[in-house]
Write a protein that holds these residues in place. Structure first.
Motif, PDB file in Angstrom:
ATOM      1  N   ALA A  97       0.834  -1.208   0.000  1.00  0.00           N
ATOM      2  CA  ALA A  97       0.000   0.000   0.000  1.00  0.00           C
ATOM      3  C   ALA A  97       0.862   1.249   0.000  1.00  0.00           C
ATOM      4  O   ALA A  97       0.563   2.226  -0.711  1.00  0.00           O
ATOM      5  N   LEU A  98       1.954   1.237   0.758  1.00  0.00           N
ATOM      6  CA  LEU A  98       2.826   2.412   0.805  1.00  0.00           C
ATOM      7  C   LEU A  98       3.575   2.599  -0.506  1.00  0.00           C
ATOM      8  O   LEU A  98       3.790   3.741  -0.941  1.00  0.00           O
ATOM      9  N   GLU A  99       3.977   1.503  -1.137  1.00  0.00           N
ATOM     10  CA  GLU A  99       4.625   1.615  -2.448  1.00  0.00           C
ATOM     11  C   GLU A  99       3.728   2.372  -3.426  1.00  0.00           C
ATOM     12  O   GLU A  99       4.175   3.289  -4.127  1.00  0.00           O
ATOM     13  N   TRP A 100       2.470   1.992  -3.469  1.00  0.00           N
ATOM     14  CA  TRP A 100       1.546   2.591  -4.434  1.00  0.00           C
ATOM     15  C   TRP A 100       1.101   3.984  -4.003  1.00  0.00           C
ATOM     16  O   TRP A 100       0.807   4.829  -4.858  1.00  0.00           O
ATOM     17  N   LEU A 101       1.082   4.240  -2.708  1.00  0.00           N
ATOM     18  CA  LEU A 101       0.836   5.606  -2.251  1.00  0.00           C
ATOM     19  C   LEU A 101       1.950   6.524  -2.740  1.00  0.00           C
ATOM     20  O   LEU A 101       1.694   7.600  -3.304  1.00  0.00           O
ATOM     21  N   PHE A 102       3.199   6.091  -2.573  1.00  0.00           N
ATOM     22  CA  PHE A 102       4.317   6.923  -3.000  1.00  0.00           C
ATOM     23  C   PHE A 102       4.418   6.980  -4.520  1.00  0.00           C
ATOM     24  O   PHE A 102       4.865   7.999  -5.075  1.00  0.00           O
ATOM     25  N   TRP A 103       4.013   5.926  -5.193  1.00  0.00           N
ATOM     26  CA  TRP A 103       3.953   5.952  -6.669  1.00  0.00           C
ATOM     27  C   TRP A 103       3.016   7.066  -7.123  1.00  0.00           C
ATOM     28  O   TRP A 103       3.335   7.821  -8.047  1.00  0.00           O
ATOM     29  N   GLN A 104       1.883   7.175  -6.463  1.00  0.00           N
ATOM     30  CA  GLN A 104       0.966   8.258  -6.835  1.00  0.00           C
ATOM     31  C   GLN A 104       1.572   9.619  -6.523  1.00  0.00           C
ATOM     32  O   GLN A 104       1.514  10.540  -7.348  1.00  0.00           O
ATOM     33  N   MET A 105       2.139   9.756  -5.342  1.00  0.00           N
ATOM     34  CA  MET A 105       2.677  11.052  -4.927  1.00  0.00           C
ATOM     35  C   MET A 105       3.832  11.502  -5.814  1.00  0.00           C
ATOM     36  O   MET A 105       3.959  12.687  -6.128  1.00  0.00           O
ATOM     37  N   ALA A 106       4.670  10.566  -6.217  1.00  0.00           N
ATOM     38  CA  ALA A 106       5.860  10.915  -6.993  1.00  0.00           C
ATOM     39  C   ALA A 106       5.623  10.894  -8.494  1.00  0.00           C
ATOM     40  O   ALA A 106       6.364  11.551  -9.243  1.00  0.00           O
ATOM     41  N   GLY A 107       4.616  10.147  -8.957  1.00  0.00           N
ATOM     42  CA  GLY A 107       4.437   9.969 -10.388  1.00  0.00           C
ATOM     43  C   GLY A 107       3.092  10.398 -10.906  1.00  0.00           C
ATOM     44  O   GLY A 107       2.978  11.397 -11.619  1.00  0.00           O
ATOM     45  N   LEU A 108       2.047   9.659 -10.578  1.00  0.00           N
ATOM     46  CA  LEU A 108       0.744   9.904 -11.184  1.00  0.00           C
ATOM     47  C   LEU A 108       0.250  11.328 -10.944  1.00  0.00           C
ATOM     48  O   LEU A 108      -0.234  11.981 -11.868  1.00  0.00           O
ATOM     49  N   GLY A 109       0.372  11.814  -9.708  1.00  0.00           N
ATOM     50  CA  GLY A 109      -0.110  13.161  -9.416  1.00  0.00           C
ATOM     51  C   GLY A 109       0.686  14.242 -10.124  1.00  0.00           C
ATOM     52  O   GLY A 109       0.122  15.053 -10.876  1.00  0.00           O
ATOM     53  N   VAL A 137       1.733  10.240 -18.766  1.00  0.00           N
ATOM     54  CA  VAL A 137       0.486   9.877 -18.088  1.00  0.00           C
ATOM     55  C   VAL A 137      -0.063   8.570 -18.657  1.00  0.00           C
ATOM     56  O   VAL A 137      -0.535   7.701 -17.907  1.00  0.00           O
ATOM     57  N   GLN A 138       0.015   8.392 -19.961  1.00  0.00           N
ATOM     58  CA  GLN A 138      -0.434   7.141 -20.555  1.00  0.00           C
ATOM     59  C   GLN A 138       0.402   5.970 -20.046  1.00  0.00           C
ATOM     60  O   GLN A 138      -0.134   4.883 -19.777  1.00  0.00           O
ATOM     61  N   ARG A 139       1.701   6.181 -19.899  1.00  0.00           N
ATOM     62  CA  ARG A 139       2.562   5.121 -19.363  1.00  0.00           C
ATOM     63  C   ARG A 139       2.130   4.750 -17.947  1.00  0.00           C
ATOM     64  O   ARG A 139       2.018   3.557 -17.600  1.00  0.00           O
ATOM     65  N   LEU A 140       1.893   5.770 -17.116  1.00  0.00           N
ATOM     66  CA  LEU A 140       1.493   5.517 -15.739  1.00  0.00           C
ATOM     67  C   LEU A 140       0.141   4.827 -15.657  1.00  0.00           C
ATOM     68  O   LEU A 140      -0.064   3.931 -14.825  1.00  0.00           O
ATOM     69  N   LEU A 141      -0.794   5.213 -16.510  1.00  0.00           N
ATOM     70  CA  LEU A 141      -2.085   4.525 -16.545  1.00  0.00           C
ATOM     71  C   LEU A 141      -1.911   3.065 -16.962  1.00  0.00           C
ATOM     72  O   LEU A 141      -2.615   2.184 -16.462  1.00  0.00           O
ATOM     73  N   GLY A 142      -0.968   2.819 -17.855  1.00  0.00           N
ATOM     74  CA  GLY A 142      -0.678   1.443 -18.240  1.00  0.00           C
ATOM     75  C   GLY A 142      -0.121   0.633 -17.080  1.00  0.00           C
ATOM     76  O   GLY A 142      -0.464  -0.539 -16.901  1.00  0.00           O
ATOM     77  N   VAL A 143       0.744   1.261 -16.282  1.00  0.00           N
ATOM     78  CA  VAL A 143       1.282   0.597 -15.092  1.00  0.00           C
ATOM     79  C   VAL A 143       0.142   0.233 -14.136  1.00  0.00           C
ATOM     80  O   VAL A 143       0.066  -0.891 -13.618  1.00  0.00           O
ATOM     81  N   LEU A 144      -0.753   1.191 -13.908  1.00  0.00           N
ATOM     82  CA  LEU A 144      -1.875   0.941 -13.001  1.00  0.00           C
ATOM     83  C   LEU A 144      -2.820  -0.110 -13.568  1.00  0.00           C
ATOM     84  O   LEU A 144      -3.322  -0.968 -12.829  1.00  0.00           O
ATOM     85  N   ASP A 145      -3.046  -0.085 -14.867  1.00  0.00           N
ATOM     86  CA  ASP A 145      -3.942  -1.055 -15.494  1.00  0.00           C
ATOM     87  C   ASP A 145      -3.423  -2.479 -15.292  1.00  0.00           C
ATOM     88  O   ASP A 145      -4.191  -3.385 -14.954  1.00  0.00           O
ATOM     89  N   MET A 180      -9.323   6.659 -22.548  1.00  0.00           N
ATOM     90  CA  MET A 180      -9.202   5.630 -21.519  1.00  0.00           C
ATOM     91  C   MET A 180      -9.449   4.224 -22.063  1.00  0.00           C
ATOM     92  O   MET A 180      -9.334   3.247 -21.308  1.00  0.00           O
ATOM     93  N   ALA A 181      -9.760   4.103 -23.342  1.00  0.00           N
ATOM     94  CA  ALA A 181     -10.066   2.793 -23.924  1.00  0.00           C
ATOM     95  C   ALA A 181      -8.941   1.775 -23.714  1.00  0.00           C
ATOM     96  O   ALA A 181      -9.223   0.591 -23.491  1.00  0.00           O
ATOM     97  N   PRO A 182      -7.663   2.187 -23.766  1.00  0.00           N
ATOM     98  CA  PRO A 182      -6.599   1.184 -23.574  1.00  0.00           C
ATOM     99  C   PRO A 182      -6.464   0.694 -22.139  1.00  0.00           C
ATOM    100  O   PRO A 182      -5.633  -0.178 -21.883  1.00  0.00           O
ATOM    101  N   PHE A 183      -7.264   1.236 -21.212  1.00  0.00           N
ATOM    102  CA  PHE A 183      -7.078   0.926 -19.801  1.00  0.00           C
ATOM    103  C   PHE A 183      -8.376   0.409 -19.174  1.00  0.00           C
ATOM    104  O   PHE A 183      -8.962   1.044 -18.291  1.00  0.00           O
TER     105      PHE A 183
END
Length: 233
Positions: A97-109, A137-145, A180-183
C-alpha cells in the motif's frame, strides 16, 4: 475533532475520501487557492510549502498539543495509522500500500498535473511539453492497469489509502480528456470507487465549498497559482 484545510482539487479530494469512508468528525476550512489564501501566515504555519490540503488534529494519539500534518500522502498515512483503517496491518500488505501511495505522490499526481498545465492552463501550446506529459500519463495509466488486473483494488480485495490517493488523479481534466479505452482495468476500478457512497459524499463537497468548481480559471487566478517564485521568509 480534526480541522481540514481544503479546496476541491484532486489532492483535496484524497483527504475527504478518507474522512467520509472512516466516518471521522472533521471541520472544513476553505483555502481559496485562486485568491492566494495558501500564502496567509496562519496557513503557512501548518503547511510551509503553501499547498493544501493540511490538517490539524486536536485529539492526537499521544494526548499532546494539536498535531498538524501537510502533504496529502502524509495526511492519508497519518489518518490510517490513527484509525487503524485502510492500511493493511500485515507487513507485506502494508508495504504494498505504501509503495503505491508513493507511486501516486511521486508519479501519477505530478505528471498528470503537468499534463493538465500544458494542455489546459498554459497561455501557449508547446508541442514538446504536451506530448511529453501525455505519453508519461499514458505510461502511468498502463502501469496501473496492469496492476489492477485480477485485483478489485490496488493492493487486492481491500480498499486502501493507495486507492484514495490515485482515484482523484484519473482523467481529471474535462477540457483535455484522455483516451481511456486502452485501460479497461482502470475504468472498472474507477467506476467501482465512484459508486461508493463515501466517494459521492466527498465529491459533493466541491460545489458546497467552491460554487465555481469546474469553471475555467481567470487570468488573475492563474497568476496566483502559476506565477509564484521565491518569497521572503
Amino acid at each position: 475533532m480534526i480541522d481540514l484545510h481544503y479546496w476541491p482539487t484532486p489532492n483535496g479530494h484524497k483527504v475527504t475520501l478518507f474522512f467520509e469512508e472512516a466516518g471521522l468528525e472533521y471541520r472544513i476550512h476553505p483555502v481559496d487557492i485562486g485568491k492566494g489564501a495558501q500564502f496567509e501566515p496562519a496557513f503557512l504555519a501548518i503547511s510551509p510549502n503553501n499547498k493544501m490540503p493540511a490538517i490539524v488534529d486536536h485529539a492526537p494519539a499521544d494526548g499532546g498539543a494539536p498535531q498538524s500534518v501537510f502533504e496529502s500522502g502524509a495526511i492519508l498515512l497519518y489518518l490510517a495509522e490513527k484509525t487503524g483503517r485502510f492500511l493493511p496491518a500485515e507487513p507485506r500488505g502494508r508495504i504494498e500500500a505504501l509503495e503505491w501511495l508513493f507511486w501516486q505522490m511521486a508519479g501519477l499526481g505530478p505528471m498528470t498535473g503537468q499534463y493538465g498545465h500544458f494542455n489546459v492552463y498554459a497561455p501557449e501550446k508547446i508541442p514538446y511539453a504536451t506530448e511529453r506529459y501525455t505519453k508519461e500519463v499514458q505510461r502511468l495509466l498502463g502501469v496501473l492497469d496492469k496492476r489492477l488486473a485480477g485485483r478489485a483494488f490496488i493492493t487486492g480485495d481491500d480498499y486502501t489509502i493507495a486507492d484514495m490517493a490515485a482515484y482523484p488523479w484519473i482523467n481529471v481534466y474535462d477540457r483535455a480528456p484522455l483516451d481511456m479505452a486502452p485501460f479497461p482495468e482502470v475504468q472498472r476500478w474507477q467506476a467501482a470507487i465512484a459508486a461508493r457512497p463515501a466517494t459521492q459524499r466527498a465529491y459533493a463537497l466541491s460545489k458546497q465549498v467552491n460554487p465555481d468548481a469546474g469553471k475555467p480559471m481567470s487570468d488573475d487566478e492563474k497568476a496566483v497559482l502559476f506565477g509564484q517564485g521565491a518569497r521572503p521568509a
